[in-house]
Design a protein around this motif. Structure first.
Motif, mmCIF file in Angstrom:
data_model
loop_
_atom_site.group_PDB
_atom_site.id
_atom_site.type_symbol
_atom_site.label_atom_id
_atom_site.label_comp_id
_atom_site.label_asym_id
_atom_site.label_seq_id
_atom_site.Cartn_x
_atom_site.Cartn_y
_atom_site.Cartn_z
ATOM 1 N N ASN A 8 0.826 -1.212 0.000
ATOM 2 C CA ASN A 8 0.000 0.000 0.000
ATOM 3 C C ASN A 8 0.860 1.261 0.000
ATOM 4 N N ILE A 9 1.952 1.228 0.768
ATOM 5 C CA ILE A 9 2.856 2.382 0.804
ATOM 6 C C ILE A 9 3.471 2.611 -0.579
ATOM 7 N N SER A 10 3.925 1.538 -1.214
ATOM 8 C CA SER A 10 4.495 1.661 -2.565
ATOM 9 C C SER A 10 3.456 2.165 -3.561
ATOM 10 N N ALA A 11 2.226 1.705 -3.414
ATOM 11 C CA ALA A 11 1.160 2.134 -4.327
ATOM 12 C C ALA A 11 0.883 3.627 -4.182
ATOM 13 N N THR A 12 0.915 4.152 -2.948
ATOM 14 C CA THR A 12 0.696 5.594 -2.779
ATOM 15 C C THR A 12 1.826 6.384 -3.421
ATOM 16 N N GLY A 13 3.054 5.859 -3.334
ATOM 17 C CA GLY A 13 4.187 6.523 -3.989
ATOM 18 C C GLY A 13 4.046 6.533 -5.494
ATOM 19 N N MET A 14 3.585 5.415 -6.062
ATOM 20 C CA MET A 14 3.394 5.365 -7.515
ATOM 21 C C MET A 14 2.311 6.337 -7.958
ATOM 22 N N THR A 15 1.228 6.413 -7.205
ATOM 23 C CA THR A 15 0.140 7.337 -7.545
ATOM 24 C C THR A 15 0.621 8.787 -7.487
ATOM 25 N N ALA A 16 1.381 9.128 -6.448
ATOM 26 C CA ALA A 16 1.882 10.500 -6.300
ATOM 27 C C ALA A 16 2.848 10.860 -7.427
ATOM 28 N N GLN A 17 3.720 9.931 -7.797
ATOM 29 C CA GLN A 17 4.674 10.212 -8.865
ATOM 30 C C GLN A 17 3.985 10.313 -10.227
ATOM 31 N N GLN A 18 2.925 9.562 -10.415
ATOM 32 C CA GLN A 18 2.160 9.669 -11.666
ATOM 33 C C GLN A 18 1.551 11.063 -11.803
ATOM 34 N N LEU A 19 1.009 11.579 -10.700
ATOM 35 C CA LEU A 19 0.468 12.938 -10.730
ATOM 36 C C LEU A 19 1.571 13.949 -10.997
ATOM 37 N N ARG A 20 2.743 13.724 -10.420
ATOM 38 C CA ARG A 20 3.877 14.624 -10.656
ATOM 39 C C ARG A 20 4.254 14.644 -12.127
ATOM 40 N N VAL A 21 4.275 13.478 -12.775
ATOM 41 C CA VAL A 21 4.568 13.414 -14.215
ATOM 42 C C VAL A 21 3.496 14.153 -15.006
ATOM 43 N N ASP A 22 2.237 14.016 -14.602
ATOM 44 C CA ASP A 22 1.150 14.727 -15.283
ATOM 45 C C ASP A 22 1.326 16.240 -15.190
ATOM 46 N N VAL A 23 1.718 16.736 -14.030
ATOM 47 C CA VAL A 23 1.918 18.178 -13.852
ATOM 48 C C VAL A 23 3.114 18.658 -14.672
ATOM 49 N N VAL A 24 4.190 17.888 -14.681
ATOM 50 C CA VAL A 24 5.358 18.249 -15.496
ATOM 51 C C VAL A 24 4.975 18.273 -16.973
ATOM 52 N N SER A 25 4.183 17.299 -17.411
ATOM 53 C CA SER A 25 3.731 17.269 -18.808
ATOM 54 C C SER A 25 2.898 18.498 -19.146
ATOM 55 N N GLN A 26 2.053 18.913 -18.214
ATOM 56 C CA GLN A 26 1.249 20.116 -18.417
ATOM 57 C C GLN A 26 2.150 21.343 -18.550
ATOM 58 N N ASN A 27 3.202 21.410 -17.722
ATOM 59 C CA ASN A 27 4.137 22.534 -17.815
ATOM 60 C C ASN A 27 4.824 22.569 -19.179
ATOM 61 N N ILE A 28 5.288 21.406 -19.642
ATOM 62 C CA ILE A 28 5.973 21.348 -20.934
ATOM 63 C C ILE A 28 5.019 21.699 -22.073
ATOM 64 N N ALA A 29 3.782 21.254 -21.972
ATOM 65 C CA ALA A 29 2.800 21.544 -23.020
ATOM 66 C C ALA A 29 2.509 23.042 -23.124
ATOM 67 N N ASN A 30 2.676 23.770 -22.036
ATOM 68 C CA ASN A 30 2.369 25.199 -22.027
ATOM 69 C C ASN A 30 3.597 26.092 -22.104
ATOM 70 N N VAL A 31 4.755 25.536 -22.488
ATOM 71 C CA VAL A 31 5.982 26.323 -22.503
ATOM 72 C C VAL A 31 5.902 27.518 -23.453
ATOM 73 N N ASN A 32 5.147 27.415 -24.531
ATOM 74 C CA ASN A 32 5.039 28.517 -25.491
ATOM 75 C C ASN A 32 3.680 29.207 -25.467
#
Length: 146
Positions: A8-32
């Motif tokens: 369960n602890i590992s699963a929460t870490g995976m979920t949190a990191q997935q959201l982090r990747v989503d936010v980074v992707s949003q930042n890159i998509a809006n660079v211009n």
């Protein structure tokens, strides 16, 4: 700690990191992007993590001999980076240019975002490895019980 607590602890870490990747992707998509739906310049977003179910130290000390401390990680907030300045680029032909001919672009640095994405993917992989190790230990324990 339950048998599946480490999973369960590992699963929460995976979920949190997935959201982090989503936010980074949003930042890159809006660079211009020069403007958002409200007419404002896009601001870089970051994810703030927090331990789930924070236990006071005295309670954790008392419980340390019988149970694991911590229940994983959760996302506390997604915040805008207001400290990093926006980029001004001289482009008088752009419709979003100000009266001096400068266009304000988001405060997103692609190199920083790619570094953050690599960090998040490595953290995700570490959680997958820990999850698999827990699974293998449980399977070995079941084999020993036969």
């Amino acid at each position: 700690m339950s048998v599946f607590g480490s999973m369960n602890i590992s699963a929460t870490g995976m979920t949190a990191q997935q959201l982090r990747v989503d936010v980074v992707s949003q930042n890159i998509a809006n660079v211009n992007s020069t403007r958002d739906a409200n007419g404002n310049v896009y601001k870089r977003k970051t994810v703030v993590f927090q331990e789930k179910n924070i236990t006071p130290f005295a309670d954790a000390l008392n419980a340390a001999s019988s149970a694991a401390i911590g229940d994983g990680v959760k996302v506390r907030a997604i915040v805008e980076d207001t400290e990093t300045p926006s980029k001004l680029v001289y482009d008088p032909s752009n419709p979003d240019a100000n009266e001096e001919g400068y266009v304000e672009y988001p405060n997103v640095d692609v190199v920083t975002e790619m570094t953050n994405m690599i960090d998040a993917s490595r953290s995700y992989e570490a959680n997958v490895t820990a999850f698999d190790a827990s699974k293998n230990m449980i399977l070995k324990a079941l084999e020993m019980g036969q």
